[in-house]
Design an enzyme around this catalytic site. Structure first.
Site, short mmCIF file in Angstrom:
data_model
loop_
_atom_site.label_atom_id
_atom_site.label_comp_id
_atom_site.label_asym_id
_atom_site.label_seq_id
_atom_site.Cartn_x
_atom_site.Cartn_y
_atom_site.Cartn_z
N ASP A 112 0.82 -1.21 0.00
CA ASP A 112 0.00 0.00 0.00
C ASP A 112 0.86 1.26 0.00
O ASP A 112 0.47 2.29 -0.57
CB ASP A 112 -0.92 -0.01 1.22
CG ASP A 112 -2.13 0.90 1.05
OD1 ASP A 112 -2.21 1.58 0.03
OD2 ASP A 112 -2.99 0.90 1.95
N ASN A 170 -1.36 5.90 5.25
CA ASN A 170 -1.96 5.05 6.27
C ASN A 170 -1.54 5.52 7.65
O ASN A 170 -0.57 6.28 7.81
CB ASN A 170 -1.47 3.61 6.09
CG ASN A 170 -1.95 2.98 4.81
OD1 ASN A 170 -3.00 2.37 4.76
ND2 ASN A 170 -1.16 3.12 3.75
N CYS A 179 -4.48 6.29 -1.69
CA CYS A 179 -5.24 5.60 -2.73
C CYS A 179 -5.23 6.43 -4.01
O CYS A 179 -5.70 7.58 -4.01
CB CYS A 179 -6.68 5.36 -2.28
SG CYS A 179 -7.72 4.58 -3.54
N HIS A 208 -8.25 -0.91 8.79
CA HIS A 208 -7.28 -0.31 7.88
C HIS A 208 -7.59 1.18 7.84
O HIS A 208 -8.58 1.61 7.24
CB HIS A 208 -7.42 -0.93 6.49
CG HIS A 208 -6.48 -0.37 5.46
ND1 HIS A 208 -5.33 -1.01 5.07
CD2 HIS A 208 -6.54 0.79 4.75
CE1 HIS A 208 -4.71 -0.28 4.16
NE2 HIS A 208 -5.43 0.83 3.94
N HIS A 238 -6.53 5.40 7.53
CA HIS A 238 -5.68 6.44 6.96
C HIS A 238 -5.71 7.67 7.86
O HIS A 238 -6.68 7.89 8.59
CB HIS A 238 -6.13 6.79 5.54
CG HIS A 238 -5.75 5.75 4.53
ND1 HIS A 238 -4.93 6.02 3.45
CD2 HIS A 238 -6.05 4.44 4.43
CE1 HIS A 238 -4.75 4.92 2.73
NE2 HIS A 238 -5.43 3.94 3.31
#
Length: 309
Positions: free
Chosen positions: A14, A249, A240, A207, A209
């Site tokens: 990621d 993140n 993203c 998950h 951010h």
């Protein structure tokens, strides 16, 4: 309260997927090996997506072939479709992370599918892989679970319906993803509580951010209702490419530091983790947003000022 949490480090996938520079395969392998030695529970190593879509991870098979696997660490690969699953099978990934969006517009922009179309595709992927490797572990990550930058709030009933369907497909776990940092602690607490209550058979991962500075607060809110699995990215890397305004993140070393200061066991050697995080600016050519690397641990002590003697 839970006295043990588990960290899934996602920077190699990621984090690196959005970087403008291609990190050489040998350096990706070295980074993963260094993270493996810190005590994290899992590492999302790479993504078996099209090299045209994400050229920074075009070396997925070579990365998995090159790493030294530490006992007790799960090596995860993101798998978007059946072709990706075939490559993951050949590469020996320990766990497959499937992806779908809770938002129709985000799903169409990112995956060219609505959530319901994605579920049909994932059903085929799971069936195909399980026919060849019945013990394969599947996790499903639900993007925009706490809000979409195009549609706004996503109804909780819709999220719970997707989770119900995924459970029926036989996944082992799900990740609720705050893709653009729109979540707040109350929202995280409520949704996680409902999922844990009605789907205790599924491993639930958060998950998060840190787009609006609430990543740690949201992690704490999830932990307070029973979440013990967290995705995080070394240095706070990530974002993203299909979600405007999405920044990195939640930072792994900041998350570990918070929980350790609270007396919660993370299984992670924080000093070792910080040393790995300190290598990122040289590797990627820019500073990281993580705070603990800059400020040091809260138990850090400085020489007594002469004026106080």
């Amino acid at each position: 309260m839970n006295e043990r949490i588990y960290i899934n480090e996602v920077a190699p996938r990621d984090g690196l997927q959005i970087e403008p520079v291609f990190v050489p395969t040998t350096e990706k392998v070295a980074l993963i090996d260094a993270i493996s030695a810190t005590g994290v529970a899992a590492i999302e190593t790479t993504s078996f997506t099209s090299s045209k879509a994400i050229p920074s991870l075009a070396d997925a098979s070579d990365v998995l072939a090159g790493i030294h696997r530490h006992k007790g660490v799960r090596y995860v690969a993101l798998v978007p479709n059946q072709r990706g699953a075939e490559r993951a099978l050949e590469s020996g990934a320990d766990e497959y992370n499937l992806v779908l969006s809770a938002s129709d517009i985000h799903g169409l922009a990112n995956l060219r599918m609505t959530p319901w179309q994605s579920l049909e595709r994932l059903e085929g992927v799971i069936a195909h892989v399980r026919a060849r490797a019945p013990a394969t572990i599947f996790n499903a990550s639900i993007s925009t679970a706490f809000g979409c930058p195009f549609e706004g709030p996503v109804a909780e009933a819709k999220i719970l319906g997707i989770v119900e369907r995924l459970g029926g497909l036989g996944v082992d776990g799900i990740s609720l993803c705050d893709t653009t940092g729109m979540a707040n602690p109350s929202q995280v607490s409520n949704l996680c509580k409902h999922v844990l209550t009605h789907h205790s058979e599924l491993r639930l991962t958060l998950h998060l951010h840190n787009t609006r500075g609430m990543g740690l607060a949201n992690a704490l809110a999830g932990w307070q209702v029973g979440v013990v699995h967290f995705d995080a990215a070394l240095g706070g890397l990530g974002g993203c490419p299909f979600a405007p305004g999405a920044s990195g993140n939640v930072c792994t070393e900041d998350l570990v530091h918070m929980f350790e200061e609270m007396g919660v066991d993370t299984g992670v050697d924080l000093e070792a983790l910080i040393k790995v995080a300190q290598t990122l600016p040289t590797l990627l050519g820019h500073e990281m947003p993580g705070q603990v690397v800059k400020a040091g641990r809260a138990n850090r002590r400085y020489p007594t000022p002469k004026s106080a003697v």
